[in-house]
Design a protein around this motif. Structure first.
Motif, PDB file in Angstrom:
ATOM      1  N   GLY A   1      -6.144  -1.305  -2.828  1.00 21.83           N
ATOM      2  CA  GLY A   1      -6.544  -2.404  -3.705  1.00 21.83           C
ATOM      3  C   GLY A   1      -6.843  -3.632  -2.851  1.00 21.83           C
ATOM      4  O   GLY A   1      -6.438  -3.701  -1.682  1.00 21.83           O
ATOM      5  N   LEU A   2      -7.526  -4.605  -3.455  1.00 24.18           N
ATOM      6  CA  LEU A   2      -7.997  -5.748  -2.666  1.00 24.18           C
ATOM      7  C   LEU A   2      -6.862  -6.481  -1.935  1.00 24.18           C
ATOM      8  O   LEU A   2      -6.970  -6.791  -0.746  1.00 24.18           O
ATOM      9  N   SER A   3      -5.752  -6.735  -2.627  1.00 22.01           N
ATOM     10  CA  SER A   3      -4.660  -7.490  -1.991  1.00 22.01           C
ATOM     11  C   SER A   3      -4.059  -6.700  -0.837  1.00 22.01           C
ATOM     12  O   SER A   3      -3.690  -7.280   0.193  1.00 22.01           O
ATOM     13  N   CYS A   4      -3.942  -5.396  -0.994  1.00 20.89           N
ATOM     14  CA  CYS A   4      -3.388  -4.587   0.105  1.00 20.89           C
ATOM     15  C   CYS A   4      -4.378  -4.506   1.259  1.00 20.89           C
ATOM     16  O   CYS A   4      -3.972  -4.513   2.424  1.00 20.89           O
ATOM     17  N   LEU A   5      -5.671  -4.467   0.951  1.00 21.73           N
ATOM     18  CA  LEU A   5      -6.656  -4.478   2.041  1.00 21.73           C
ATOM     19  C   LEU A   5      -6.565  -5.793   2.811  1.00 21.73           C
ATOM     20  O   LEU A   5      -6.632  -5.818   4.034  1.00 21.73           O
ATOM     21  N   LEU A   6      -6.394  -6.895   2.075  1.00 18.05           N
ATOM     22  CA  LEU A   6      -6.242  -8.186   2.756  1.00 18.05           C
ATOM     23  C   LEU A   6      -4.982  -8.196   3.621  1.00 18.05           C
ATOM     24  O   LEU A   6      -4.899  -8.905   4.614  1.00 18.05           O
ATOM     25  N   GLY A   7      -4.011  -7.388   3.233  1.00 18.41           N
ATOM     26  CA  GLY A   7      -2.746  -7.322   3.973  1.00 18.41           C
ATOM     27  C   GLY A   7      -2.719  -6.238   5.032  1.00 18.41           C
ATOM     28  O   GLY A   7      -1.642  -5.934   5.560  1.00 18.41           O
ATOM     29  N   GLY A   8      -3.853  -5.591   5.323  1.00 18.71           N
ATOM     30  CA  GLY A   8      -3.900  -4.645   6.441  1.00 18.71           C
ATOM     31  C   GLY A   8      -3.833  -3.175   6.068  1.00 18.71           C
ATOM     32  O   GLY A   8      -3.531  -2.327   6.918  1.00 18.71           O
ATOM     33  N   ALA A   9      -4.129  -2.825   4.812  1.00 19.54           N
ATOM     34  CA  ALA A   9      -4.001  -1.432   4.372  1.00 19.54           C
ATOM     35  C   ALA A   9      -4.929  -0.475   5.128  1.00 19.54           C
ATOM     36  O   ALA A   9      -4.559   0.665   5.401  1.00 19.54           O
TER      37      ALA A   9
ATOM     38  N   GLY B   1       1.775  -3.134  -6.278  1.00 24.20           N
ATOM     39  CA  GLY B   1       2.605  -3.733  -5.226  1.00 24.20           C
ATOM     40  C   GLY B   1       1.788  -4.750  -4.451  1.00 24.20           C
ATOM     41  O   GLY B   1       1.956  -4.896  -3.240  1.00 24.20           O
ATOM     42  N   CYS B   2       0.918  -5.479  -5.157  1.00 20.40           N
ATOM     43  CA  CYS B   2       0.008  -6.439  -4.503  1.00 20.40           C
ATOM     44  C   CYS B   2       0.774  -7.582  -3.844  1.00 20.40           C
ATOM     45  O   CYS B   2       0.236  -8.283  -2.993  1.00 20.40           O
ATOM     46  N   ASP B   3       2.022  -7.793  -4.282  1.00 21.54           N
ATOM     47  CA  ASP B   3       2.844  -8.859  -3.702  1.00 21.54           C
ATOM     48  C   ASP B   3       3.522  -8.414  -2.415  1.00 21.54           C
ATOM     49  O   ASP B   3       4.127  -9.238  -1.731  1.00 21.54           O
ATOM     50  N   VAL B   4       3.459  -7.130  -2.079  1.00 20.84           N
ATOM     51  CA  VAL B   4       4.148  -6.627  -0.880  1.00 20.84           C
ATOM     52  C   VAL B   4       3.183  -5.780  -0.042  1.00 20.84           C
ATOM     53  O   VAL B   4       3.464  -4.642   0.277  1.00 20.84           O
TER      54      VAL B   4
ATOM     55  N   THR C   1       7.430   3.329  -4.304  1.00 16.45           N
ATOM     56  CA  THR C   1       6.569   2.416  -3.557  1.00 16.45           C
ATOM     57  C   THR C   1       7.341   1.754  -2.426  1.00 16.45           C
ATOM     58  O   THR C   1       8.453   1.260  -2.636  1.00 16.45           O
ATOM     59  N   MET C   2       6.740   1.754  -1.245  1.00 15.42           N
ATOM     60  CA  MET C   2       7.349   1.071  -0.098  1.00 15.42           C
ATOM     61  C   MET C   2       6.488  -0.135   0.251  1.00 15.42           C
ATOM     62  O   MET C   2       5.266  -0.025   0.313  1.00 15.42           O
ATOM     63  N   PRO C   3       7.145  -1.280   0.492  1.00 14.91           N
ATOM     64  CA  PRO C   3       6.394  -2.511   0.725  1.00 14.91           C
ATOM     65  C   PRO C   3       6.105  -2.747   2.204  1.00 14.91           C
ATOM     66  O   PRO C   3       6.814  -2.226   3.074  1.00 14.91           O
ATOM     67  N   HIS C   4       5.112  -3.567   2.463  1.00 14.88           N
ATOM     68  CA  HIS C   4       4.853  -4.094   3.804  1.00 14.88           C
ATOM     69  C   HIS C   4       4.893  -3.021   4.888  1.00 14.88           C
ATOM     70  O   HIS C   4       5.525  -3.197   5.928  1.00 14.88           O
ATOM     71  N   VAL C   5       4.258  -1.926   4.666  1.00 16.66           N
ATOM     72  CA  VAL C   5       4.239  -0.878   5.693  1.00 16.66           C
ATOM     73  C   VAL C   5       3.250  -1.292   6.790  1.00 16.66           C
ATOM     74  O   VAL C   5       2.145  -1.759   6.497  1.00 16.66           O
ATOM     75  N   THR C   6       3.648  -1.132   8.028  1.00 17.24           N
ATOM     76  CA  THR C   6       2.791  -1.560   9.138  1.00 17.24           C
ATOM     77  C   THR C   6       2.308  -0.353   9.937  1.00 17.24           C
ATOM     78  O   THR C   6       2.852   0.746   9.807  1.00 17.24           O
TER      79      THR C   6
ATOM     80  N   SER D   1      -1.320 -13.040  -5.707  1.00 17.36           N
ATOM     81  CA  SER D   1      -1.287 -12.323  -4.430  1.00 17.36           C
ATOM     82  C   SER D   1      -2.527 -12.707  -3.632  1.00 17.36           C
ATOM     83  O   SER D   1      -3.344 -13.500  -4.084  1.00 17.36           O
ATOM     84  N   GLY D   2      -2.650 -12.134  -2.449  1.00 20.76           N
ATOM     85  CA  GLY D   2      -3.756 -12.505  -1.567  1.00 20.76           C
ATOM     86  C   GLY D   2      -3.324 -13.635  -0.661  1.00 20.76           C
ATOM     87  O   GLY D   2      -2.189 -13.653  -0.159  1.00 20.76           O
TER      88      GLY D   2
END
Ligand SMILES: Cc1cc2nc3c(=O)[nH]c(=O)nc-3n(C[C@H](O)[C@H](O)[C@H](O)COP(=O)(O)O)c2cc1C
Ligand code: SF4
Length: 536
Positions: A60-68, A90-93, A103-108, A366-367
């Motif tokens: 999703g867009l927010s996760c892509l912005l966060g490095g998905a 999980g757009c907030d994480v 769902t797992m958040p902030h996976v790097t 988010s974002g």
């Protein structure tokens, strides 16, 4: 085939691990449901169709912005079984990753590399438990009574509002709802009391209440918080609704990714059944299996009946012909969670909580903001006010989606406008479920529009040609334009395609799908001038 044989097919497929060799045949034999029907169901739902890819990375867009995208690429490079997920709420994480149904958040990328080719070792991003999500904040210094839902509170004992509703009687409750001005929080903002009165007035005596907890709109995750923190309000609201419309059974449809909220809600249901606090009203839970379209109310009813989640043609509306063909009241989680407060404190109280429209609103943000999360604020605050509550912007605001992918984009000069149903509708956008996604000036708007188009293309159920063909056509058009091979200017046809999709689609997905592109073309034409696409 009985109601129950058909409805159990998705559950049996899930228990069997999806459409593995021989599974459809065995289920068909056990249930008497035709094998082709079982295949149709299994292949429709993301979580049933593929058994080998247990991990899904949200794109999703927010996760892509966060490095998905990096996480997805790293997983593929490591040879891990993985697939894309449209949105995991999980757009907030970001980036959010689903392993099994959690769902797992902030996976790097580092987490993925450390897993060393074994998803079960993805432990540095442990799945949050019941209280470890981003949480919810009301207005600074808000006192008890200034919030309708107040997600900072823990669940309260059940029964007080239901008792008050029983004293008021069905008509009294519906009158109160009308006085409150409560509009549905699932997307359309339709006045709740009209639906309640509509179901209550049906000649058919078997009626149902359905809770829509599918929460699939990219940008939205408030219903998750509602169920995690105030399951009491959700259950009490459903019981009051059942009492007011004369229903005995409430069905709660939760998206399949909501494993943790489901556990909480089920415990509360068990307690309610055991204590008999709601008399003969019963609650039944249903786990979704991964399909955004099942958030559309009639698709959800189809899914509850054990079928593929294909929207029905309306009218008739669920109020008349709903679950199993019976009158059905279907509401979003947040709408239902507002009901106990209205019954206890009155319609005027609720109306007075809002600014431009009635009540408070759970805004998700988010974002590019400092503290993504859910914020309960008076309905009608501006983007600037919302983002101030969320700690401020990251970078310089360029654009925002006020209500998830379906609402398209608005430019930064709308930052002071009220985020409400009527005003955003007048701009050709919508509040929808208030999944506000903020984009700063590093984002290429053509790239952002393309990601939203990809989402709708992937999630179209395919039954209407304008939606099925149009979502693909628009995505291909914008990609061709970005590559510079738009010889006959296919984006010149975007408005025409959008018109056809709007006119010829059965449901809101096909009608809203062009909006990210048409709004980006309108407000950010310069983004479509260069030929080389950027990566956001
Ligand atoms: C494509 C599509 C997806 C939707 N997804 C959701 C959803 O995830 N949750 C939801 O409550 N409503 C969703 N809706 C809106 C529902 O169809 C319906 O209007 C809503 O559940 C009614 O509840 P309300 O009156 O409380 O808003 C969606 C609508 C469309 C067209
Ligand atoms: S508009 Fe799209 S998603 Fe909706 S019913 Fe038609 S094909 Fe399915």
């Amino acid at each position: 085939m009985s109601r129950h044989d058909a409805a159990s097919v998705p559950d049996r497929l899930r228990e069997a691990g999806g459409l593995l060799e021989g599974v459809a045949r065995d289920i068909a034999r056990e249930t008497g449901v035709p094998e082709a029907h079982v295949w149709g169901i299994g292949s429709f739902y993301h979580m049933l169709s593929r058994s080998d890819a247990k991990v899904r990375v949200c794109t999703g867009l927010s996760c892509l912005l966060g490095g998905a995208q990096d996480v997805l690429d790293a997983a593929k490079a490591a040879g891990l079984p993985v697939e894309e997920a449209s949105c995991l709420a999980g757009c907030d994480v970001p980036p959010a990753v689903l392993r099994d149904r959690r769902t797992m958040p902030h996976v790097t990328v580092q987490d993925v590399e450390a897993a060393g080719g074994d998803w079960s070792k993805l432990d540095s991003a442990a799945a949050p438990g019941e209280t470890e999500w981003t949480g919810v904040v009301g207005p600074e210094g808000a006192a008890d009574g200034e919030l309708a839902i107040d997600l900072s509170k823990s669940a309260a004992p059940l029964g007080a509002a239901f008792k008050a509703a029983a004293e008021l009687g069905p008509d009294g409750v519906i009158d109160l709802l009308e006085a409150s001005g409560l509009q549905g929080r699932g997307g359309a903002g339709f006045p709740a009391h009209i639906k309640w009165r509509g179901v209550a007035g049906q000649a058919e005596q078997e009626r149902f209440v359905v809770l829509n907890a599918d929460e699939g709109e990219p940008g939205t995750f408030k219903d998750r918080e509602c169920m995690l923190r105030r399951p009491d309000l959700v259950l009490e609201g459903l019981a009051i609704a059942a009492h007011a419309i004369g229903a005995k059974d409430c069905y709660l449809y939760l998206r399949g990714e909501f494993e943790v909220p489901l556990g909480i809600v089920r415990r509360m249901i068990d307690d309610a059944h055991a204590s008999g606090i709601y008399g003969d009203i019963r609650f039944h839970t249903h786990e979704g299996n991964g399909a955004y379209i099942c958030g559309e109310e009639t698709a959800l009813l189809e899914a509850l009946e054990g079928k593929r989640g294909m929207p029905r043609i309306k009218p008739p509306f669920p109020v008349e012909v709903g679950l199993w063909g019976k009158p059905t009241l279907i509401h979003n989680v947040e709408t239902i969670a507002c009901v106990p407060g209205i019954v206890e404190r009155g319609g005027d109280w609720f109306r007075g909580l809002g600014r431009t429209e009635a009540g408070t609103k759970l805004y998700c943000v988010s974002g590019h903001v400092q503290n993504p999360g859910t914020y309960e604020l008076p309905l009608g605050v501006s983007l600037d006010e919302l983002v101030e509550a969320a700690g401020g912007y990251v970078g310089t605001l360029k654009a925002f989606s006020p209500g998830g992918a379906s609402s398209g984009f608005l430019p930064s000069d709308r930052r002071g406008d009220p985020l409400d149903f009527a005003h955003l509708g007048s701009l050709g956008s919508m509040l929808g479920s208030a999944g506000v996604v903020v984009l700063n000036d590093t984002v290429d708007m053509r790239w952002a529009a393309t990601q939203q188009l990809r989402f709708f293309e992937a999630e179209s159920c395919g039954q209407c040609a304008p939606c099925r063909i149009g979502t693909r056509y628009l995505r291909e058009s914008v990609e061709r334009q970005a590559r510079g091979d738009a010889v006959d200017g296919p984006l010149a046809n975007a408005a025409d395609a959008a018109w056809q999709m709007n006119e010829g689609s059965i449901c809101g997905l096909g009608q809203a799908a062009p909006l990210p592109l048409t709004s980006a073309l309108k407000y950010f034409p310069e983004a479509f001038e260069e030929e080389t696409p950027s990566e956001g």
